[in-house]
Motif scaffolding. Structure first.
Motif, mmCIF file in Angstrom:
data_model
loop_
_atom_site.group_PDB
_atom_site.id
_atom_site.type_symbol
_atom_site.label_atom_id
_atom_site.label_comp_id
_atom_site.label_asym_id
_atom_site.label_seq_id
_atom_site.Cartn_x
_atom_site.Cartn_y
_atom_site.Cartn_z
ATOM 1 N N LEU A 89 43.088 60.324 83.210
ATOM 2 C CA LEU A 89 42.941 61.634 82.565
ATOM 3 C C LEU A 89 42.061 61.515 81.333
ATOM 4 N N GLU A 90 41.270 62.531 81.075
ATOM 5 C CA GLU A 90 40.595 62.654 79.796
ATOM 6 C C GLU A 90 41.380 63.710 79.029
ATOM 7 N N VAL A 91 41.936 63.299 77.917
ATOM 8 C CA VAL A 91 42.749 64.200 77.112
ATOM 9 C C VAL A 91 41.866 64.692 75.963
ATOM 10 N N ALA A 97 35.991 75.786 68.250
ATOM 11 C CA ALA A 97 35.352 76.089 69.536
ATOM 12 C C ALA A 97 33.966 75.454 69.617
ATOM 13 N N ALA A 98 33.724 74.720 70.695
ATOM 14 C CA ALA A 98 32.413 74.111 70.932
ATOM 15 C C ALA A 98 32.347 73.719 72.401
ATOM 16 N N GLY A 99 31.175 73.307 72.841
ATOM 17 C CA GLY A 99 30.993 72.743 74.181
ATOM 18 C C GLY A 99 31.554 73.613 75.278
ATOM 19 N N SER A 100 32.271 72.966 76.201
ATOM 20 C CA SER A 100 32.720 73.673 77.404
ATOM 21 C C SER A 100 33.758 74.750 77.092
ATOM 22 N N ALA A 102 33.814 76.736 74.404
ATOM 23 C CA ALA A 102 33.071 77.899 73.917
ATOM 24 C C ALA A 102 32.412 78.618 75.101
ATOM 25 N N ARG A 103 31.846 77.832 76.032
ATOM 26 C CA ARG A 103 31.198 78.426 77.215
ATOM 27 C C ARG A 103 32.215 79.139 78.087
ATOM 28 N N ARG A 104 33.335 78.454 78.364
ATOM 29 C CA ARG A 104 34.317 78.982 79.308
ATOM 30 C C ARG A 104 34.918 80.304 78.846
ATOM 31 N N GLY A 128 32.931 65.559 88.828
ATOM 32 C CA GLY A 128 32.542 66.139 87.539
ATOM 33 C C GLY A 128 33.722 66.370 86.616
ATOM 34 N N ASP A 129 34.719 65.500 86.683
ATOM 35 C CA ASP A 129 35.896 65.573 85.798
ATOM 36 C C ASP A 129 36.484 66.989 85.707
ATOM 37 N N PRO A 130 37.081 67.502 86.778
ATOM 38 C CA PRO A 130 37.611 68.867 86.735
ATOM 39 C C PRO A 130 38.814 68.996 85.802
ATOM 40 N N ASP A 175 36.232 68.326 67.911
ATOM 41 C CA ASP A 175 37.013 67.998 69.110
ATOM 42 C C ASP A 175 36.801 66.532 69.452
ATOM 43 N N PHE A 176 37.649 65.993 70.294
ATOM 44 C CA PHE A 176 37.465 64.605 70.725
ATOM 45 C C PHE A 176 38.248 64.349 71.999
ATOM 46 N N LYS A 177 37.872 63.252 72.637
ATOM 47 C CA LYS A 177 38.481 62.888 73.914
ATOM 48 C C LYS A 177 39.272 61.593 73.769
ATOM 49 N N LEU A 178 40.465 61.565 74.351
ATOM 50 C CA LEU A 178 41.291 60.358 74.337
ATOM 51 C C LEU A 178 41.554 59.901 75.763
ATOM 52 N N PRO A 199 31.387 58.658 67.986
ATOM 53 C CA PRO A 199 30.608 59.913 68.061
ATOM 54 C C PRO A 199 30.115 60.223 69.483
ATOM 55 N N ASP A 200 30.294 59.274 70.413
ATOM 56 C CA ASP A 200 30.001 59.561 71.822
ATOM 57 C C ASP A 200 31.111 60.423 72.433
ATOM 58 N N SER A 201 32.315 60.339 71.874
ATOM 59 C CA SER A 201 33.458 60.995 72.512
ATOM 60 C C SER A 201 34.123 62.019 71.590
ATOM 61 N N ALA A 202 33.447 62.341 70.494
ATOM 62 C CA ALA A 202 33.994 63.320 69.550
ATOM 63 C C ALA A 202 32.867 64.189 69.018
ATOM 64 N N ARG A 203 33.191 65.402 68.626
ATOM 65 C CA ARG A 203 32.203 66.221 67.908
ATOM 66 C C ARG A 203 32.523 66.135 66.420
HETATM 67 N N1 UDP Z 1 34.077 64.288 76.132
HETATM 68 C C1 UDP Z 1 33.953 62.951 76.438
HETATM 69 N N2 UDP Z 1 33.760 62.579 77.740
HETATM 70 C C2 UDP Z 1 33.668 63.485 78.745
HETATM 71 C C3 UDP Z 1 33.789 64.845 78.418
HETATM 72 C C4 UDP Z 1 33.995 65.216 77.111
HETATM 73 O O1 UDP Z 1 34.028 62.107 75.566
HETATM 74 O O2 UDP Z 1 33.497 63.080 79.905
HETATM 75 C C5 UDP Z 1 34.284 64.704 74.741
HETATM 76 C C6 UDP Z 1 33.066 65.398 74.156
HETATM 77 O O3 UDP Z 1 32.215 64.478 73.504
HETATM 78 C C7 UDP Z 1 33.675 66.381 73.184
HETATM 79 C C8 UDP Z 1 35.036 66.712 73.799
HETATM 80 O O4 UDP Z 1 35.332 65.656 74.693
HETATM 81 O O5 UDP Z 1 33.876 65.761 71.930
HETATM 82 C C9 UDP Z 1 35.059 68.041 74.507
HETATM 83 O O6 UDP Z 1 34.014 68.089 75.426
HETATM 84 P P1 UDP Z 1 33.622 69.389 76.254
HETATM 85 O O7 UDP Z 1 34.723 69.732 77.181
HETATM 86 O O8 UDP Z 1 33.139 70.444 75.351
HETATM 87 O O9 UDP Z 1 32.505 68.795 77.189
HETATM 88 P P2 UDP Z 1 30.932 68.885 77.271
HETATM 89 O O10 UDP Z 1 30.689 70.138 78.013
HETATM 90 O O11 UDP Z 1 30.388 68.857 75.905
HETATM 91 O O12 UDP Z 1 30.655 67.621 78.035
#
Ligand code: UDP
Length: 254
Positions: A89-91, A97-100, A102-104, A128-130, A175-178, A199-203
């Motif tokens: 899982l990507e948590v 609001a940013a990225g996906s 904000a779009r969604r 595509g990581d649903p 935001d960030f991913k764990l 910074p690759d996995s966080a905004r």
């Molecule tokens: N993120 C990540 N790996 C992924 C998808 C997202 O590290 O495979 C991080 C991304 O850098 C951001 C946060 O998770 O900090 C939220 O990402 P978002 O869902 O907005 O995805 P994006 O559309 O930007 O890939």
């Protein structure tokens, strides 16, 4: 160089067998990908910076009492970690609001969320990581209900702690991913934070200017990624003890 057994190669890292049983070596590459690897580049020195930034953050988490897979940094690009059973899982934790998100939901990027939001995505590049719900996670057996509960509590604590750390150096944790793994000690299992936090996995946005200090600079061809990652490292007080920390050409002294 002696041959090392490669366990797994991902987009930005390689996992090798570690020096002791139960350990892996995590190698940070300069490869940078976005939009599910549809966009790719090699950015010299990125891996070195992420290795240091992630080391710093994981060390701070440990000091705060959050268990992680991190053991110690080996060199410029490698760290020794516990081998864990990765939960697929990507948590994602979001404050702004940013990225996906904000779009969604048609939200303006940068708008404050009413409260922090935790989302789960199934880690599967081919798909595509649903995004998934707790129902999917338990029904498909990726994690148990009790583990999800624990992940939510840990993610909330990590968010509060890291938001504070970044705030203190003038950076907003947007935001960030764990990722989490199961660490077994005999019959005992402990959930630990795995992968990387960088910074690759966080905004990360500068508080004063809202300048982006993260991978969005690459996603949207804005340039200055290395400078931004270096800025994050410097603000966190990570010193370059082995200068130069990334390859640099000859400098003309005037
Ligand atoms: N993120 C990540 N790996 C992924 C998808 C997202 O590290 O495979 C991080 C991304 O850098 C951001 C946060 O998770 O900090 C939220 O990402 P978002 O869902 O907005 O995805 P994006 O559309 O930007 O890939």
């Amino acid at each position: 160089m002696h041959h090392r057994h490669r366990i797994y190669e991902g987009k930005a890292k390689i996992i090798f067998e570690g020096p002791e049983p139960g350990t892996y070596i995590q190698f940070f590459k300069d490869e940078t990908t976005a939009f599910n690897a549809k966009k790719q580049a090699v950015i010299d020195g990125k891996g070195v910076l992420n290795n240091r930034i992630s080391e710093y953050i994981f060390t701070q988490l440990e000091r705060f009492g959050i268990p992680t897979h991190f053991i110690r940094r080996l060199n410029m690009r490698e760290q020794i970690v516990h081998s864990v059973e990765i939960i697929p899982l990507e948590v994602v934790v979001r404050n702004i609001a940013a990225g996906s998100l904000a779009r969604r939901f048609g939200l303006e990027e940068g708008s404050m969320l009413p409260r922090s939001i935790i989302e789960f995505y199934y880690k599967k590049d081919e798909l595509g990581d649903p995004m998934v719900s707790e129902e999917h996670i338990t029904a498909f057996g990726w994690a148990e209900a009790q583990e999800i509960e624990e992940i939510i509590v840990l993610a909330g604590r990590i968010n509060d702690f890291l938001s504070g750390i970044f705030l203190s150096v003038g950076i907003r944790l947007v935001d960030f991913k764990l990722e989490f793994g199961r660490l077994w000690e005999g019959d005992m299992m402990c959930l630990v934070v795995a992968d990387e936090i960088s910074p690759d996995s966080a905004r990360l946005w500068d508080i004063a200017t809202n300048d982006k200090l993260d991978k969005d600079l690459f996603r949207f061809d804005m340039g200055g990624l290395i400078e931004a990652y270096k800025e994050v490292a410097q603000r966190l007080g990570i010193v370059n003890e082995n200068r130069p920390s990334y390859p640099r050409g000859p400098v003309l002294v005037k």
